[in-house]
Enzyme design. Structure first.
Site, PDB file in Angstrom:
ATOM      1  N   GLY A 282     132.875 -18.353  43.170  1.00  0.00           N
ATOM      2  CA  GLY A 282     132.964 -18.138  41.729  1.00  0.00           C
ATOM      3  C   GLY A 282     134.372 -17.785  41.320  1.00  0.00           C
ATOM      4  O   GLY A 282     135.348 -18.217  41.944  1.00  0.00           O
ATOM      5  N   SER A 283     134.475 -16.958  40.292  1.00  0.00           N
ATOM      6  CA  SER A 283     135.784 -16.686  39.695  1.00  0.00           C
ATOM      7  C   SER A 283     136.605 -15.700  40.528  1.00  0.00           C
ATOM      8  O   SER A 283     136.064 -14.897  41.285  1.00  0.00           O
ATOM      9  CB  SER A 283     135.596 -16.092  38.299  1.00  0.00           C
ATOM     10  OG  SER A 283     135.016 -14.804  38.395  1.00  0.00           O
TER      11      SER A 283
ATOM     12  N   GLY B  44     135.576 -12.064  39.250  1.00  0.00           N
ATOM     13  CA  GLY B  44     134.295 -11.574  39.778  1.00  0.00           C
ATOM     14  C   GLY B  44     134.365 -11.364  41.282  1.00  0.00           C
ATOM     15  O   GLY B  44     133.885 -10.354  41.810  1.00  0.00           O
ATOM     16  N   GLY B  45     134.987 -12.323  41.975  1.00  0.00           N
ATOM     17  CA  GLY B  45     135.100 -12.221  43.430  1.00  0.00           C
ATOM     18  C   GLY B  45     135.912 -11.010  43.839  1.00  0.00           C
ATOM     19  O   GLY B  45     135.568 -10.302  44.788  1.00  0.00           O
TER      20      GLY B  45
ATOM     21  N   GLU C 279     135.031 -17.522  48.001  1.00  0.00           N
ATOM     22  CA  GLU C 279     135.772 -18.759  47.720  1.00  0.00           C
ATOM     23  C   GLU C 279     136.003 -18.756  46.219  1.00  0.00           C
ATOM     24  O   GLU C 279     135.065 -18.832  45.433  1.00  0.00           O
ATOM     25  CB  GLU C 279     134.944 -19.963  48.166  1.00  0.00           C
ATOM     26  CG  GLU C 279     135.749 -21.231  48.220  1.00  0.00           C
ATOM     27  CD  GLU C 279     135.037 -22.344  47.505  1.00  0.00           C
ATOM     28  OE1 GLU C 279     134.018 -22.818  47.993  1.00  0.00           O
ATOM     29  OE2 GLU C 279     135.529 -22.726  46.428  1.00  0.00           O
TER      30      GLU C 279
ATOM     31  N   CYS D 226     136.149 -26.829  42.475  1.00  0.00           N
ATOM     32  CA  CYS D 226     137.133 -25.921  43.062  1.00  0.00           C
ATOM     33  C   CYS D 226     138.284 -26.703  43.668  1.00  0.00           C
ATOM     34  O   CYS D 226     139.352 -26.159  43.897  1.00  0.00           O
ATOM     35  CB  CYS D 226     136.470 -25.035  44.104  1.00  0.00           C
ATOM     36  SG  CYS D 226     135.476 -25.935  45.283  1.00  0.00           S
TER      37      CYS D 226
END
Ligand code: NAP
Length: 508
Positions: free
Chosen positions: A217-218, A221-222, A241, A278
Site C-alpha cells: 500500500g501507501s 500507511g506502511g 511493499e 506499483c
C-alpha cells in the site's frame, strides 16, 4: 467521558476483541505441524476453487474496483498460478536451506553435530492491496507464501473491495475444509466491532501472537504500521511493499533509432489500468531535443481517461497533478481531459535534469494514476547531468534501460552508458530490466519484487517469486539433537528427500 469518547472507546475495544478472536483461531489451526505435501495439496485445492468461481468473483471485483473484466479475469489466473507455484516450491524443499555438519572434536573450537533449517514462525498478518484485488489481496502472494511456509494468516481486508474479500476468504476456507485442511489457517478481518479499518489494522499489528506482517500500500500507511511493528515490546518483522517511481533511462541511440516505438510503448505502460501499478514507469530520462516527446504527446493523448480504484485515489491524483503542473520548472506536455466526472486522464509532464537535481525529492513523489514525468538530459557522458541525476535516485521496485529499438536490435554505441546506468539502477532497484517495460511481474524462482526504501521496508526481501517465502520463516540450528526430535528434513538418511548441504557440500 463524553458520548463520543465512549463510543470511540467501545469501537476500539470491539476491534481489539474481534482481532483477538481471529488471531487466536489462526494460531490454534495447527498449520505449522502439517507436512509440506499436505500444504501443497491445500494450496492447489484453493487455487482450483478460486478458478471455479472465476465468473462470480470477476463480476464482484469489477463492481467494487472499476478495473476491466479482462484484466480481472487474467488476475484470477495469476493468483491461482501463484498458489500452485508455492505448492511446487515447498515440495521441492530447497527453500528450507537444510544444512548438516558432522561433529569434529579436532577443530578449534570443536564442532558438535549441527543441523539447521528454516521453520514456520507463527501467525502472519497480511494487509491486502487495493490495486490487485486478487493477486495481492486475500489470496495474494503474501498469503500464498505464508501458508506454504506453514504459517496461518489473518488478512486485513482492503476497504476498496470488501465484498470480494469476504467471498474469496469464504471460498478458500470452504476449499480447505473440503480438502481436510485447517479452516482457520486463513481468517479475514475488516472494519471490526464498529471500529475503523485503521483501528482494526493497528490491533492486528499489535497482537502478541502475530509474528510478522506483510503489507502492500501507501508509503504513509506502511511507514505508520512499520513503526508500530518495531516499537512493540517484542518487535516483529514488517515487510512493506510501498511506493515506487520506477525510473527508465532512454539512451541517445535508442531515442534516435525509434522514438515513436519507444513513446508508444511507454504510453501503453504508464496508462495501463489507470496507471495503478506499483511498477508503473513514472520517471523517464530522455535525451533533450529528440522526437521522443512529440511521439509521447501523440501516444499518451490518445489513451482514454479511466476511473481509479477509489474516490480518495482520484482526489490524491488530481492534487498531485495540480501541484506538479503549478511548478515553474515543469512543462505540462499532456493534460488529458475527460467528460466523465470521476475519471482521471493521462498526464505527461516534463522537466530538465538540472531542475530534477535541484529538487530530487519533489520529483520522486509517487503519483498513483496515469502520470509520467519526463526528465530531459543533455549530457550522457561520464559525470554529465544524466549520471548526476541517476546518483540521487531513491529506492524503486524496478529500473529500466532502453538501449535498443523496439525490434531489439543491438545498439553498440551505448554499451558504456548501459553499464553506468546498470550500476546506478542496481544500487536502488530490486529488478533492472532492458528493452522492456516494468509493469509485468513474472512469477518465478529468480524473481525479485522489492528494493530500497521507500519501495520497501525490507530491501533484502521480495514479495513475489519463490524467495518471498523466506520472509515468513526463521532458522533453527539443532545441536546434538536426538533423531526423534528432529524435523524429517534433518534426519539421518534424508527421509524427506530435500536438497541439503552436508559438511559444506550441496546434495541435490
Ligand atoms: P493505504 O492507504 O496504505 O492502505 C492500505 C491498508 O493499510 C488498508 O487496509 C488501510 O486500512 C491500512 N492502513 C493504512 N494506514 C494505516 C494506519 N496508519 N494504521 C492502520 N492501518 C492503516 O493504501 P491504499 O488504500 O491501497 O492506497 C492509498 C495510496 O497508496 C495510493 O493512492 C497509492 O499512492 C499507494 N499505493 C501504492 C501501491 C504500490 O504498489 N506502490 C499499491 C496500492 C496503493 P483502512 O483503509 O481500512 O484504514
Amino acid at each position: 467521558m463524553t458520548t463520543t469518547d465512549a463510543s470511540a472507546a467501545a469501537a476500539s475495544t470491539g476491534a481489539a476483541q474481534a482481532v483477538d478472536t481471529a488471531v487466536r483461531a489462526a494460531a490454534a489451526s495447527g498449520l505449522e505441524r502439517t507436512s509440506r505435501a499436505e500444504r501443497a495439496g491445500w494450496l492447489r485445492a484453493i487455487a482450483d476453487a478460486l478458478e471455479a468461481h472465476r465468473d462470480e468473483l470477476v463480476a464482484l471485483a469489477h463492481d467494487e474496483t472499476h478495473l476491466s473484466e479482462a484484466r480481472l479475469t487474467g488476475e484470477v489466473t495469476r493468483t491461482a498460478t501463484q498458489l500452485r507455484f508455492f505448492a511446487g516450491v515447498i515440495e521441492e524443499g530447497s527453500y528450507l536451506e537444510a544444512a548438516l555438519d558432522s561433529p569434529d572434536a579436532s577443530l578449534v573450537p570443536p564442532r558438535p553435530d549441527l543441523r539447521r533449517m528454516l521453520r514456520p514462525i507463527g501467525v502472519v498478518a497480511v494487509f491486502a492491496a487495493s490495486n490487485f484485488p486478487f493477486a495481492f489481496s486475500v489470496l495474494g502472494n503474501d498469503t500464498a507464501s505464508a501458508l506454504a511456509a506453514g504459517d496461518p494468516v489473518v488478512v486485513k481486508a482492503h476497504p476498496g473491495h470488501p465484498e470480494l474479500s469476504r467471498r474469496v476468504a469464504a471460498i478458500a476456507r470452504e476449499a480447505l475444509a473440503a480438502a481436510g485442511g485447517p479452516v482457520d489457517a486463513l481468517v479475514l478481518v475488516g472494519s471490526e466491532g464498529g471500529a475503523s479499518g485503521m483501528e482494526t489494522g493497528v490491533e492486528l499489528v499489535r497482537h502478541p501472537l502475530v509474528r510478522a506482517v506483510g503489507f502492500t500500500g501507501s508509503t504513509r500507511g506502511g511507514r505508520a504500521l512499520f513503526d508500530l511493528a518495531v516499537s512493540r515490546p517484542d518487535p516483529i518483522p514488517f515487510y512493506g511493499e510501498l511506493g515506487s517511481i520506477n525510473p527508465v533511462v532512454v539512451t541517445p541511440a535508442a531515442a534516435a533509432e525509434d522514438a515513436t516505438g519507444l513513446a508508444e510503448g511507454l504510453a501503453g505502460s504508464f496508462t495501463r489500468d489507470g496507471g495503478q501499478y506499483c511498477t508503473k514507469p513514472g520517471l523517464v530520462f530522455v535525451p533533450a531535443g529528440t522526437g521522443f516527446e512529440a511521439a509521447l504527446v501523440a501516444a499518451a493523448g490518445e489513451a482514454p481517461a479511466q476511473r481509479l480504484l477509489t474516490a480518495g485515489m482520484t482526489a490524491a491524483f488530481a492534487a498531485g497533478v495540480g501541484e506538479l503542473g503549478a511548478r515553474d520548472d515543469v512543462e505540462v506536455l499532456v493534460a488529458g481531459t475527460t467528460d466523465a466526472p470521476g475519471d482521471s486522464a493521462s498526464t505527461v509532464v516534463a522537466t530538465s535534469a538540472a531542475a530534477f537535481l535541484a529538487a530530487p525529492e519533489a520529483f520522486q513523489t509517487e503519483h498513483f494514476g496515469p502520470l509520467t514525468l519526463v526528465v530531459r538530459y543533455d549530457d550522457a557522458a561520464p559525470g554529465g547531468d544524466l549520471d548526476r541525476a541517476l546518483a540521487v535516485l531513491e529506492g524503486s521496485l524496478t529500473g529500466t534501460v532502453r538501449h535498443a529499438a523496439a525490434d531489439g536490435a543491438a545498439l553498440a554505441d551505448d554499451a558504456e552508458l548501459v553499464e553506468r546506468a546498470t550500476a546506478a539502477l542496481s544500487r536502488v532497484a530490486g529488478r533492472v530490466l532492458y528493452n522492456g517495460w516494468p509493469t509485468g511481474v513474472a512469477i518465478a524462482w529468480a524473481q525479485h519484487h522489492g528494493g530500497s526504501w521507500p519501495a520497501s521496508t525490507a530491501s533484502v526481501h521480495t514479495s513475489v517469486g519463490a524467495t518471498a517465502i523466506r520472509r515468513f520463516l526463521a532458522p533453527v540450528a539443532y545441536q546434538d539433537a536426538p533423531q526423534q526430535v528432529l524435523p524429517a528434513e534433518l534426519r539421518d538418511g534424508n527421509p524427506a528427500g530435500v536438497p541439503r548441504r552436508v559438511d559444506g557440500v550441496l546434495q541435490a
